[in-house]
Design an enzyme around this catalytic site. Sequence first.
Site, PDB file in Angstrom:
ATOM      1  N   SER A 220      -0.228   1.661  -0.545  1.00 51.49           N
ATOM      2  CA  SER A 220      -0.611   1.369  -1.931  1.00 51.49           C
ATOM      3  C   SER A 220      -1.748   0.356  -1.947  1.00 51.49           C
ATOM      4  CB  SER A 220       0.595   0.894  -2.731  1.00 51.49           C
ATOM      5  OG  SER A 220       1.025  -0.357  -2.268  1.00 51.49           O
ATOM      6  N   GLY A 222      -3.092  -1.173  -5.013  1.00 43.45           N
ATOM      7  CA  GLY A 222      -3.237  -1.694  -6.371  1.00 43.45           C
ATOM      8  C   GLY A 222      -3.897  -0.684  -7.296  1.00 43.45           C
ATOM      9  N   GLY A 225      -4.802   2.995  -6.298  1.00 43.40           N
ATOM     10  CA  GLY A 225      -3.815   4.053  -6.096  1.00 43.40           C
ATOM     11  C   GLY A 225      -3.162   4.049  -4.730  1.00 43.40           C
ATOM     12  N   GLY A 251       4.844  -2.157  -6.764  1.00 42.78           N
ATOM     13  CA  GLY A 251       5.057  -1.477  -5.487  1.00 42.78           C
ATOM     14  C   GLY A 251       6.479  -0.913  -5.390  1.00 42.78           C
ATOM     15  N   ASP A 252       7.438  -1.684  -5.874  1.00 38.88           N
ATOM     16  CA  ASP A 252       8.836  -1.230  -5.830  1.00 38.88           C
ATOM     17  C   ASP A 252       9.014  -0.005  -6.735  1.00 38.88           C
ATOM     18  OD1 ASP A 252       9.030  -3.590  -4.430  1.00 38.88           O
ATOM     19  OD2 ASP A 252       9.713  -4.719  -6.167  1.00 38.88           O
TER      20      ASP A 252
END
Length: 308
Positions: A220, A222, A225, A251-252
């Site tokens: 990832s 930010g 994408g 992120g989770d």
Amino acid sequence: MIYTVTLNPALDRTISIKNINPDDCNRVEAEQLYAGGKGIDVSKVLTKFGVKNKALGFVGGFAGEELEGLLINEGIACDFVRIAGRTRTNIIVNDIGANTQTLFNAKGPSITAYELMQIIHKIENLADPRYVVISGSLPLGVNPEIYRKIIEIVKGNGAKVILDTDGEALLAGVQELPNIIKPNIHELSRLAGRPLDCIDAVVEAALGLHQRGIEIVLVSMGSRGIVMISASGRYLVQPPEVEVKNKIGAGDSAVAGFVYGLCAGKDLVLSLTCAVAAGTATILQAGTALCNLEDFRDLQEQLTPQKL
Ligand SMILES: Nc1ncnc2c1ncn2[C@@H]1O[C@H](COP(=O)(O)OP(=O)(O)OP(=O)(O)O)[C@@H](O)[C@H]1O
Ligand SMILES: [Mg+2]
């Protein structure tokens, strides 16, 4: 069944104050309490998306009781190991006058060898495990090898492991070849031991891990994408430009979105769009709130995967 593992959860207490005066008595305008922890965030999003799951981890003391109570009230199933130490409480101070947010992150309790073996025993005996998501940092006194051990057990039981962590825990975990990993670009850069300053560099580092035997590597980045490397190829899904209200838990949420896609029987590329949609939907929520289903669905329709 989906399980999430959070070995170092926290009770997050947010207090809002208008213009803090040091050395003086300050009136708290508002106070909120959240059950925090990366695997717990994954469980919260999966539950919102209607995916049955159970949160595992360590809790102790009154803070641990409170954390579990908060989760039960949100309808999140959990099965924690009770420890002698106390679950940490992180303090977040919002100065609503100065518009600043100051975080005080607690260290958390030490885990004894006996408590560690209790969680291992629980993981060895999980009922019908399909995916086990291991997320976040390690508590004091726990060797990063614990993640290797958990991955070995879960894979041995025929379930798939998703690992989302950083530093030594990630380094140890990847040795055991989890099925899926989701480092962010900074975590991947630390793991690779070099800066990753363009997409090609990200792809090369992720490809190295895939070739070592990690089936799916999600990186990832930010607002740029997520890159996915798997046997079905190399893809990038970029989110639309949105107003950033909060980045906590993006992120989770992306991890939860990916698991949701897999559980819904979508292929890997569509599951990747679910990951990006869930991450970006969380960005749209203020405070520590995670994504909502409506934003998730709207965003999914706006995303187009690119083959790299
Ligand atoms: N500024 C942004 N605009 C749009 N979407 C974003 C932005 N930042 C993050 N996202 C979404 O969230 C996903 C995950 O973000 P990010 O790479 O920041 O995860 P992370 O660093 O692991 O976050 P966490 O702090 O939760 O561990 C991204 O793939 C994207 O979909
Ligand atoms: Mg992360």
